[in-house]
Design a protein around this motif. Structure first.
Motif, PDB file in Angstrom:
ATOM      1  N   TRP A  84       0.836  -1.204   0.000  1.00 13.62           N
ATOM      2  CA  TRP A  84       0.000   0.000   0.000  1.00 13.62           C
ATOM      3  C   TRP A  84       0.874   1.258   0.000  1.00 13.62           C
ATOM      4  CZ3 TRP A  84      -0.948   3.808   3.891  1.00 13.62           C
ATOM      5  CH2 TRP A  84      -2.013   4.661   3.597  1.00 13.62           C
ATOM      6  N   CYS A  85       1.902   1.272   0.837  1.00  9.74           N
ATOM      7  CA  CYS A  85       2.822   2.412   0.874  1.00  9.74           C
ATOM      8  C   CYS A  85       3.580   2.549  -0.447  1.00  9.74           C
ATOM      9  CB  CYS A  85       3.816   2.258   2.022  1.00  9.74           C
ATOM     10  SG  CYS A  85       3.085   2.371   3.662  1.00  9.74           S
ATOM     11  N   GLY A  86       3.958   1.411  -1.041  1.00 12.92           N
ATOM     12  CA  GLY A  86       4.644   1.461  -2.330  1.00 12.92           C
ATOM     13  C   GLY A  86       3.763   2.025  -3.419  1.00 12.92           C
ATOM     14  N   GLY A  87       2.469   1.678  -3.395  1.00  7.84           N
ATOM     15  CA  GLY A  87       1.536   2.228  -4.372  1.00  7.84           C
ATOM     16  C   GLY A  87       1.380   3.731  -4.228  1.00  7.84           C
ATOM     17  N   LEU A  88       1.320   4.205  -2.989  1.00  6.16           N
ATOM     18  CA  LEU A  88       1.236   5.653  -2.759  1.00  6.16           C
ATOM     19  C   LEU A  88       2.492   6.360  -3.259  1.00  6.16           C
ATOM     20  CD1 LEU A  88      -0.293   5.818   0.844  1.00  6.16           C
ATOM     21  CD2 LEU A  88      -1.460   6.172  -1.340  1.00  6.16           C
ATOM     22  N   LEU A  89       3.652   5.747  -2.997  1.00  2.42           N
ATOM     23  CA  LEU A  89       4.916   6.340  -3.433  1.00  2.42           C
ATOM     24  C   LEU A  89       4.985   6.413  -4.951  1.00  2.42           C
ATOM     25  CD1 LEU A  89       7.717   7.376  -2.528  1.00  2.42           C
ATOM     26  CD2 LEU A  89       8.533   5.017  -2.661  1.00  2.42           C
ATOM     27  N   LEU A  90       4.543   5.366  -5.613  1.00  2.97           N
ATOM     28  CA  LEU A  90       4.567   5.330  -7.075  1.00  2.97           C
ATOM     29  C   LEU A  90       3.659   6.401  -7.657  1.00  2.97           C
ATOM     30  CD1 LEU A  90       5.619   3.812  -9.568  1.00  2.97           C
ATOM     31  CD2 LEU A  90       3.640   2.301  -9.379  1.00  2.97           C
ATOM     32  N   SER A 133       9.855  -5.413   1.290  1.00  2.29           N
ATOM     33  CA  SER A 133       9.661  -6.048  -0.005  1.00  2.29           C
ATOM     34  C   SER A 133       8.404  -5.524  -0.683  1.00  2.29           C
ATOM     35  CB  SER A 133       9.577  -7.570   0.167  1.00  2.29           C
ATOM     36  OG  SER A 133       9.314  -8.195  -1.065  1.00  2.29           O
ATOM     37  N   GLY A 134       7.330  -5.336   0.095  1.00  2.46           N
ATOM     38  CA  GLY A 134       6.106  -4.798  -0.475  1.00  2.46           C
ATOM     39  C   GLY A 134       6.280  -3.371  -0.962  1.00  2.46           C
ATOM     40  N   LEU A 135       6.988  -2.554  -0.167  1.00  2.00           N
ATOM     41  CA  LEU A 135       7.238  -1.167  -0.547  1.00  2.00           C
ATOM     42  C   LEU A 135       8.074  -1.084  -1.818  1.00  2.00           C
ATOM     43  CD1 LEU A 135       7.200   1.891   0.185  1.00  2.00           C
ATOM     44  CD2 LEU A 135       9.260   1.478   1.513  1.00  2.00           C
ATOM     45  N   MET A 136       9.219  -1.793  -1.829  1.00  2.00           N
ATOM     46  CA  MET A 136      10.108  -1.752  -2.986  1.00  2.00           C
ATOM     47  C   MET A 136       9.501  -2.454  -4.186  1.00  2.00           C
ATOM     48  SD  MET A 136      13.717  -2.590  -1.023  1.00  2.00           S
ATOM     49  CE  MET A 136      14.546  -2.916  -2.576  1.00  2.00           C
ATOM     50  N   THR A 138       6.294  -2.973  -5.051  1.00  2.00           N
ATOM     51  CA  THR A 138       5.189  -2.268  -5.696  1.00  2.00           C
ATOM     52  C   THR A 138       5.667  -1.011  -6.403  1.00  2.00           C
ATOM     53  OG1 THR A 138       3.717  -3.081  -3.960  1.00  2.00           O
ATOM     54  CG2 THR A 138       2.884  -1.314  -5.336  1.00  2.00           C
ATOM     55  N   ALA A 139       6.617  -0.299  -5.804  1.00  2.00           N
ATOM     56  CA  ALA A 139       7.097   0.952  -6.391  1.00  2.00           C
ATOM     57  C   ALA A 139       8.081   0.726  -7.527  1.00  2.00           C
ATOM     58  CB  ALA A 139       7.739   1.819  -5.318  1.00  2.00           C
ATOM     59  N   THR A 140       8.931  -0.305  -7.413  1.00  2.00           N
ATOM     60  CA  THR A 140      10.011  -0.474  -8.390  1.00  2.00           C
ATOM     61  C   THR A 140      10.063  -1.863  -9.021  1.00  2.00           C
ATOM     62  OG1 THR A 140      11.695  -1.248  -6.816  1.00  2.00           O
ATOM     63  CG2 THR A 140      11.384   1.126  -7.007  1.00  2.00           C
ATOM     64  N   SER A 174       0.312  -6.524  -4.759  1.00  2.00           N
ATOM     65  CA  SER A 174       0.910  -5.353  -5.400  1.00  2.00           C
ATOM     66  C   SER A 174       0.196  -5.024  -6.707  1.00  2.00           C
ATOM     67  CB  SER A 174       2.404  -5.602  -5.665  1.00  2.00           C
ATOM     68  OG  SER A 174       3.112  -5.766  -4.453  1.00  2.00           O
ATOM     69  N   VAL A 175      -0.148  -6.053  -7.468  1.00  3.65           N
ATOM     70  CA  VAL A 175      -0.853  -5.832  -8.737  1.00  3.65           C
ATOM     71  C   VAL A 175      -2.219  -5.192  -8.489  1.00  3.65           C
ATOM     72  CG1 VAL A 175      -1.895  -6.984 -10.725  1.00  3.65           C
ATOM     73  CG2 VAL A 175       0.366  -7.686  -9.920  1.00  3.65           C
ATOM     74  N   LEU A 176      -2.929  -5.645  -7.461  1.00  5.65           N
ATOM     75  CA  LEU A 176      -4.239  -5.080  -7.136  1.00  5.65           C
ATOM     76  C   LEU A 176      -4.135  -3.611  -6.739  1.00  5.65           C
ATOM     77  CD1 LEU A 176      -5.933  -8.018  -5.178  1.00  5.65           C
ATOM     78  CD2 LEU A 176      -6.540  -7.151  -7.449  1.00  5.65           C
ATOM     79  N   PHE A 177      -3.110  -3.251  -5.973  1.00  7.51           N
ATOM     80  CA  PHE A 177      -2.919  -1.850  -5.612  1.00  7.51           C
ATOM     81  C   PHE A 177      -2.652  -1.003  -6.853  1.00  7.51           C
ATOM     82  CE2 PHE A 177      -2.062  -3.217  -1.149  1.00  7.51           C
ATOM     83  CZ  PHE A 177      -2.974  -2.372  -0.531  1.00  7.51           C
ATOM     84  N   LEU A 178      -1.874  -1.535  -7.798  1.00  9.14           N
ATOM     85  CA  LEU A 178      -1.604  -0.798  -9.026  1.00  9.14           C
ATOM     86  C   LEU A 178      -2.874  -0.646  -9.860  1.00  9.14           C
ATOM     87  CD1 LEU A 178       1.834  -2.348 -10.082  1.00  9.14           C
ATOM     88  CD2 LEU A 178       1.424  -0.116  -9.050  1.00  9.14           C
TER      89      LEU A 178
END
Length: 243
Positions: A84-90, A133-136, A138-140, A174-178
């Motif tokens: 979730w945090c990675g999606g926000l960062l992206l 891992s979730g943060l990195m 999803t974002a990268t 991660s895919v669902l957040f994107l």
């Protein structure tokens, strides 16, 4: 399907990353993400995440093992808020800054891998690694290094199977957040399908080569290639920012 020259090169990059991960249990995102980003930024993070999910599925089916989810359960649960945090960062990062973040993550992971830190595989460390891992991831799309750091003291087979289970169960999050943020358009699916044969071929080649080489050799090659790819991506992103 027809392939352009750049798509053929992308297919070879995916094949090489899948081969390394099929042998070592990690390396697909670390190797493929920065190189594919240099070819076409839209490959990151969506298509890379989908291809990583396909590779994790191949590894579990090919090894004919039951889903080894019990020990990595703290990491699986912690990846939810991390994604979730990675999606926000992206959502707030421009493309050039995303390239810088991706290059920095890969470079840091590569340099850390040359001399492993002493990290035990316990529930607390697994939870911290799962969040990172979730943060990195999803974002990268590079979510493997934090988990690999925790699994460094485990046997190669255990690490490979449990990491495959971890990515199989958590990549869809991660895919669902994107998707929710509108950062996974339908043309990503077309790009993923065109590169999917590289995943299957790379994993099949890894199955043929498993047990026939010194395990340390491909790891050193992976680290060298990752270092070069990350350095090139950082310079390219800095040039875009300065221009």
């Amino acid at each position: 399907m027809d392939y352009s020259g750049s798509e053929c090169l992308a297919l070879l990059i995916v094949l090489g990353g899948s081969l390394v991960q099929g042998l070592l249990g990690i390396g697909f995102g670390l190797l493929a993400a920065p190189l594919l980003y240099l070819l076409e930024p839209s490959y990151v993070p969506g298509p890379i995440l989908l291809l990583g999910f396909l590779l994790a599925s191949c590894m579990l089916l090919g090894n004919r093992q039951s889903l080894a989810w019990r020990r990595p359960l703290p990491a699986i649960l912690a990846r939810l808020p991390g994604a979730w945090c990675g999606g926000l960062l992206l959502g707030v990062l421009p493309s050039a800054w995303l390239g810088l973040l991706l290059g920095a993550c890969v470079l840091l992971a590569t340099l850390t891998s040359y001399r492993w830190l002493e990290v035990r595989c316990n529930p607390r460390n697994l939870a911290i690694a799962g969040f990172c891992s979730g943060l990195m991831g999803t974002a990268t799309s590079v979510g493997g290094p934090p988990m690999a750091l925790v699994y460094q003291s485990c046997s190669r087979i255990s690490a490979r199977d449990e990491l495959a289970a971890f990515f199989l169960l958590t990549t869809p999050v991660s895919v669902l957040f994107l998707l929710y943020q509108g950062r996974m358009p339908l043309d990503y699916l077309h790009s993923t399908l065109k590169l999917a044969p590289g995943v299957v071929a790379g994993y099949a080649l890894a199955r043929c080569l498993d047990g026939r080489f010194d395990k340390r050799s491909p790891r050193q090659l992976l680290l060298l290639l990752s270092l070069l790819a990350a350095s090139g991506l950082l310079m390219h992103s800095l040039w875009r920012l300065l221009a």
